[in-house]
Design a protein around this motif. Sequence first.
Motif, mmCIF file in Angstrom:
data_model
loop_
_atom_site.group_PDB
_atom_site.id
_atom_site.type_symbol
_atom_site.label_atom_id
_atom_site.label_comp_id
_atom_site.label_asym_id
_atom_site.label_seq_id
_atom_site.Cartn_x
_atom_site.Cartn_y
_atom_site.Cartn_z
ATOM 1 N N GLN A 51 8.107 -1.814 5.819
ATOM 2 C CA GLN A 51 8.683 -2.716 6.806
ATOM 3 C C GLN A 51 7.571 -3.426 7.589
ATOM 4 O O GLN A 51 7.581 -4.651 7.758
ATOM 5 N N GLY A 52 6.617 -2.655 8.075
ATOM 6 C CA GLY A 52 5.489 -3.251 8.780
ATOM 7 C C GLY A 52 4.640 -4.099 7.853
ATOM 8 O O GLY A 52 4.142 -5.158 8.249
ATOM 9 N N GLY A 53 4.500 -3.650 6.618
ATOM 10 C CA GLY A 53 3.703 -4.381 5.645
ATOM 11 C C GLY A 53 4.283 -5.754 5.354
ATOM 12 O O GLY A 53 3.548 -6.734 5.216
ATOM 13 N N THR A 78 5.915 -7.583 7.408
ATOM 14 C CA THR A 78 5.600 -8.431 8.561
ATOM 15 C C THR A 78 4.146 -8.895 8.518
ATOM 16 O O THR A 78 3.859 -10.088 8.657
ATOM 17 N N LEU A 79 3.242 -7.936 8.301
ATOM 18 C CA LEU A 79 1.821 -8.286 8.296
ATOM 19 C C LEU A 79 1.468 -9.174 7.113
ATOM 20 O O LEU A 79 0.660 -10.104 7.236
ATOM 21 N N PHE A 107 9.004 3.907 4.178
ATOM 22 C CA PHE A 107 9.883 2.851 4.674
ATOM 23 C C PHE A 107 9.227 2.078 5.824
ATOM 24 O O PHE A 107 9.212 0.845 5.841
ATOM 25 N N LEU A 108 8.703 2.814 6.775
ATOM 26 C CA LEU A 108 8.114 2.169 7.956
ATOM 27 C C LEU A 108 6.918 1.300 7.590
ATOM 28 O O LEU A 108 6.772 0.189 8.101
ATOM 29 N N THR A 109 6.083 1.798 6.705
ATOM 30 C CA THR A 109 4.910 1.008 6.344
ATOM 31 C C THR A 109 5.291 -0.215 5.507
ATOM 32 O O THR A 109 4.670 -1.263 5.634
ATOM 33 N N ARG A 143 3.399 -11.348 5.687
ATOM 34 C CA ARG A 143 3.856 -12.705 5.999
ATOM 35 C C ARG A 143 2.914 -13.375 6.973
ATOM 36 O O ARG A 143 2.572 -14.542 6.833
ATOM 37 N N ALA A 144 2.514 -12.613 7.990
ATOM 38 C CA ALA A 144 1.651 -13.185 9.023
ATOM 39 C C ALA A 144 0.309 -13.605 8.442
ATOM 40 O O ALA A 144 -0.251 -14.630 8.832
ATOM 41 N N SER A 145 -0.189 -12.813 7.505
ATOM 42 C CA SER A 145 -1.524 -13.113 6.988
ATOM 43 C C SER A 145 -1.488 -13.755 5.605
ATOM 44 O O SER A 145 -2.539 -13.980 5.007
ATOM 45 N N HIS A 146 -0.286 -14.039 5.118
ATOM 46 C CA HIS A 146 -0.146 -14.683 3.803
ATOM 47 C C HIS A 146 -0.891 -13.914 2.735
ATOM 48 O O HIS A 146 -1.621 -14.516 1.941
ATOM 49 N N ILE A 174 -1.763 -6.563 1.259
ATOM 50 C CA ILE A 174 -1.423 -5.566 2.273
ATOM 51 C C ILE A 174 -0.384 -4.601 1.733
ATOM 52 O O ILE A 174 -0.474 -3.392 1.941
ATOM 53 N N LEU A 181 7.935 7.529 6.248
ATOM 54 C CA LEU A 181 6.634 6.875 6.352
ATOM 55 C C LEU A 181 6.528 5.687 5.407
ATOM 56 O O LEU A 181 6.044 4.616 5.782
ATOM 57 N N LEU A 234 -3.014 3.994 2.054
ATOM 58 C CA LEU A 234 -2.889 4.338 3.469
ATOM 59 C C LEU A 234 -1.993 5.557 3.661
ATOM 60 O O LEU A 234 -2.251 6.427 4.501
#
Lengths: 183, 183
Positions: free
Chosen positions: B157-159, B161-162, B153-155, B164-167, B171, B151, B178
Amino acid sequence: MTSTREKLALKAGLLFQQKGYHGVGLAEILQAAGAPKGSLYHHFPNGKADLALAAADIASTEMLRIIDSSFDPAQDYANGATTLCYKLAKFFDIQEGKIGCPVSATLLEGPDNATFQDALKAIFGAWIARIKDHAIRLGRGPEQAEKDAQLLFLTIQGGWTLARASHNSDILRGLPALVLSDT
Amino acid sequence: MTSTREKLALKAGLLFQQKGYHGVGLAEILQAAGAPKGSLYHHFPNGKADLALAAADIASTEMLRIIDSSFDPAQDYANGATTLCYKLAKFFDIQEGKIGCPVSATLLEGPDNATFQDALKAIFGAWIARIKDHAIRLGRGPEQAEKDAQLLFLTIQGGWTLARASHNSDILRGLPALVLSDT
DNA sequence: ATAGAAGTAGACCAATCAGTCTAGTCATGC
DNA sequence: GCATGACTAGACTGATTGGTCTACTTCTAT
């Protein structure tokens, strides 16, 4: 019946998803879509960048559709989240484990343009907001729903990456068990 | 004192992280490292691919180091996980929000080579295993530790990405809240 | 001192890149 | 039936790509 414009955006989106924005050449996209270069620049005057934006938009709409179709018939949040993960796993299998998040591969790996960044942020925000809406509708409190949506989004995003790396869609199917433990 | 070889791998790794494997040209890497092309192909006979593998290896080792330095002094798992997320957020800020996962950008976006895929799978597996080890050491049961590690690791990894997307590195800092809600 | 290896330096190459441009086809409205 | 705009078609361009090659320098071991 699909128009040339549509076919271009669709095929480009799939290729971007697999190899990233810079990993795909116009020649490959053109061949996949069966269209000449003239058509591309007729429908997408700004070329590759326009194509990526259009592809991301299509992918985002499709993702929202998948979210809705997963949560709409669900009895509770856990049920909807599970359906969503299974649907995504199925898509992953259909593409033979080569695809990840349809928009991050397209927009995040693209040129560090402000337009791309903004589009990406907006799309991700829309996905999370949509999941949150469903969570609230299915009885979660507003605060809990926000957390639910963020956590599900993040694990799906991470799950896409790990699933690609390990060629195993079961990672996506295992997400609910990881995320819903405190339900 | 850093050797040319090391400097090449380091700079290449940073650039791959920012723009993806195909988004960076050899010319840019060479300029960043201040080395001529001859040196690159002397140290990395297979060129760009070798460079990416070496860069990913360095990044992976560094990540394991960060994991250790986060969990080693921790009293419990929650504490270690929180420290890890904050450290990663700090790295993210230092790089001005341009970087994500150091290895997925390098290996996942690269050529769909079997070598790349295997390396990526191994590296991710090592990260998760390391987190799991710490979780067990800090008192989590083996089953719970496996879940914890996946869990987190996955968050992360997703974190990435998010974020970067939202600068927005917050997060990453919000991940523990979370993930650890059921502690 | 010197031979040979290790490493540096960059000119050079074919292939590919995104993008432009002109020519031509097709459908639609008058 | 013909004019007009939408669209298709692909040749062409200059820049850049990853990679090869030869010449040179620097270090090291004897």
